[in-house]
Design an enzyme around this catalytic site. Structure first.
Site, short mmCIF file in Angstrom:
data_model
loop_
_atom_site.label_atom_id
_atom_site.label_comp_id
_atom_site.label_asym_id
_atom_site.label_seq_id
_atom_site.Cartn_x
_atom_site.Cartn_y
_atom_site.Cartn_z
CG ASP A 227 -0.39 -0.60 2.45
OD1 ASP A 227 0.83 -0.83 2.52
OD2 ASP A 227 -1.17 -0.83 3.39
CD GLU B 263 -3.45 4.45 6.65
OE1 GLU B 263 -4.36 4.23 7.47
OE2 GLU B 263 -2.29 4.05 6.82
#
Length: 449
Positions: free
Chosen positions: A103, A173
């Site tokens: 990520d 997130e």
């Protein structure tokens, strides 16, 4: 990592004192090569990523740098998948297809680590607010280790056969990046994986230790808003009103029964009211209260029971208070949610075997599931039902953890402005070696090839 701030190592069921202070890595060719590559290339790459974080859906420069690193290795790279995501493909003969994910997004946090390469960048978040930005959740280590593993696998094409699909995922997130890439054709436009693997750096695990959970490892994460309606009026004459603060308070109390009296004591679940907002003045009874909830579960059945139970309890309390059906609370459940992370037990067993063969049994520790969330879970919840495995890598040295313990403290958690791996070399090189080792095991050529 979105919404799963592990408060301390005890949450993970891991006893720090029982773990090795430093991983006794074998001095073989792979570990030597990764250590040398860290000095020559990966350290500078990590510091670049750390110093220049970008917020969710805005990872333009980050994605370009990651894409450039992988393209230079010979991967066929596609950018702007699911927004700012990247997909890098390398075919190397017959065999399985393995997807490895990192990520990319940072957080709206002002860095206070004191590092010489600390971030001073800012970004405008999804609400339009400008904030300082920071890689407070170690996504910088994830990208760097993915590049480190890719560099080793390119050097060892004689040792594996199959297809590698490496992805840089945006917006973890917010819990939106994985589904955005899937909806943009990740498993149709590119080779469909047979296996998906990933890792996450975690501050409360000692450097040199890897933890894992077979089966359910992390939770479904739902956000729920309850708009409690009432009939406002003067605080001196409550009998002429229907006080939404009182009603909302009764709903908060009633929600506790979902966990304590409706779920089996052996079935995990969480219903937390994180915000309660109502009213504006001492002597005015408002006409609305707003509750904001986070709801956690593992199974889809438990998730459904909790979400429907919230509506049932809210309506029942409103009816008991004498409101009409038209005045019952309005419940809004965010459509996009983070599903539970399920580590395929067979894949976990195979990956753990490879990790223990490389790092030793004491360095690879099975631990307990947690109620945090991680959108890596999305990749196995498609029609392809792809086996998935995520593990955790230590982000704080044992010596530093011992200092915290001696002072009655816990290490800064992921998402803290004070968090960064205090031994980034140890964290990144172990993660790169771990990802490489698992890939070489899964993509090992069949006998006779």
């Amino acid at each position: 990592m979105k919404r799963h701030l592990f408060a301390a190592t005890a949450v993970l069921g891991l006893t720090l004192a029982a773990q090795p202070a430093v991983l006794a890595q074998s001095e073989d060719a792979l570990s030597r090569a990764i250590a040398a590559d860290y000095d020559a290339h990966l350290e500078a790459l990590y510091q670049h990523f750390h110093a220049h974080p970008e917020l969710s859906h805005q990872e333009v420069e980050t994605a370009a740098r990651l894409a450039g690193e992988l393209r230079a290795l010979g991967f066929e790279v596609t950018e702007q998948v699911g927004g700012t995501g990247i997909v890098a493909v390398m075919e190397n003969g017959e065999g399985p297809t393995l997807m490895m994910r990192a990520d990319m997004d940072g957080l709206p946090v002002r860095e206070q680590t004191g590092l010489s390469y600390a971030s001073t960048d800012t970004g405008v978040d999804h609400r339009g607010v400008e904030n300082p930005t920071m890689h407070a959740c170690a996504h910088d280590t994830h990208m760097t280790a993915l590049v480190g593993a890719a560099r080793q696998l390119v050097e060892r094409t004689d040792d594996w056969s199959g297809t590698l699909v490496l992805i840089g995922q945006p917006a973890e997130e917010l819990g939106e990046g994985a589904i955005a890439m899937i909806e943009d054709g990740l498993f149709e436009r590119f080779p469909t994986p047979d296996f998906n693997i990933s890792f996450h750096t975690f501050s409360a695990i000692p450097t040199g230790t890897i933890t894992y959970v077979p089966g359910y490892a992390m939770a479904n994460v739902d956000s729920v808003d309850i708009y409690v309606r009432g009939r406002g009026g003067h605080g001196a004459y409550p009998h002429t009103t229907k006080d939404p603060i009182y009603l909302a308070s009764m709903i908060v109390v009633g929600l506790q029964s979902l966990i304590s009296r409706e779920l089996s004591p052996l079935e995990p679940g969480v219903v937390t009211v994180g915000a309660f907002n109502a009213g504006a003045k001492h002597n005015i009874i408002s006409d609305e209260a707003h509750l904001q909830l986070t709801v956690r579960s593992y199974s889809d059945e438990t998730r459904n029971h909790l979400l429907t139970g919230i509506q049932r309890i809210a309506n029942a309390q409103a009816e008991a208070y004498g409101l009409t059906e038209a005045e019952y609370p309005r419940i809004e459940i965010e459509e996009t949610y983070t599903p539970a992370l399920y580590n395929n037990p067979d894949l976990a067993s195979r990956a753990v075997g490879a990790l223990r063969a490389r790092f030793g049994n004491e360095a690879v520790v099975e631990t307990d599931p947690v109620m945090g969330g991680e959108d890596f879970s999305q990749y196995h919840r498609t029609e392809h039902d792809i086996p998935t495995f995520m593990f955790w890598v230590g982000g704080t040295t044992q010596a530093r953890l011992d200092e915290y313990t001696a002072n009655g403290q816990v290490p800064p958690s992921n998402h803290s402005p004070f968090f960064a791996p205090d031994d980034p070399e140890g964290t990144i090189t172990q993660a790169a070696e771990a990802m490489t080792s698992v890939a070489l095991d899964i993509l090992a050529p069949a006998e006779g090839e």
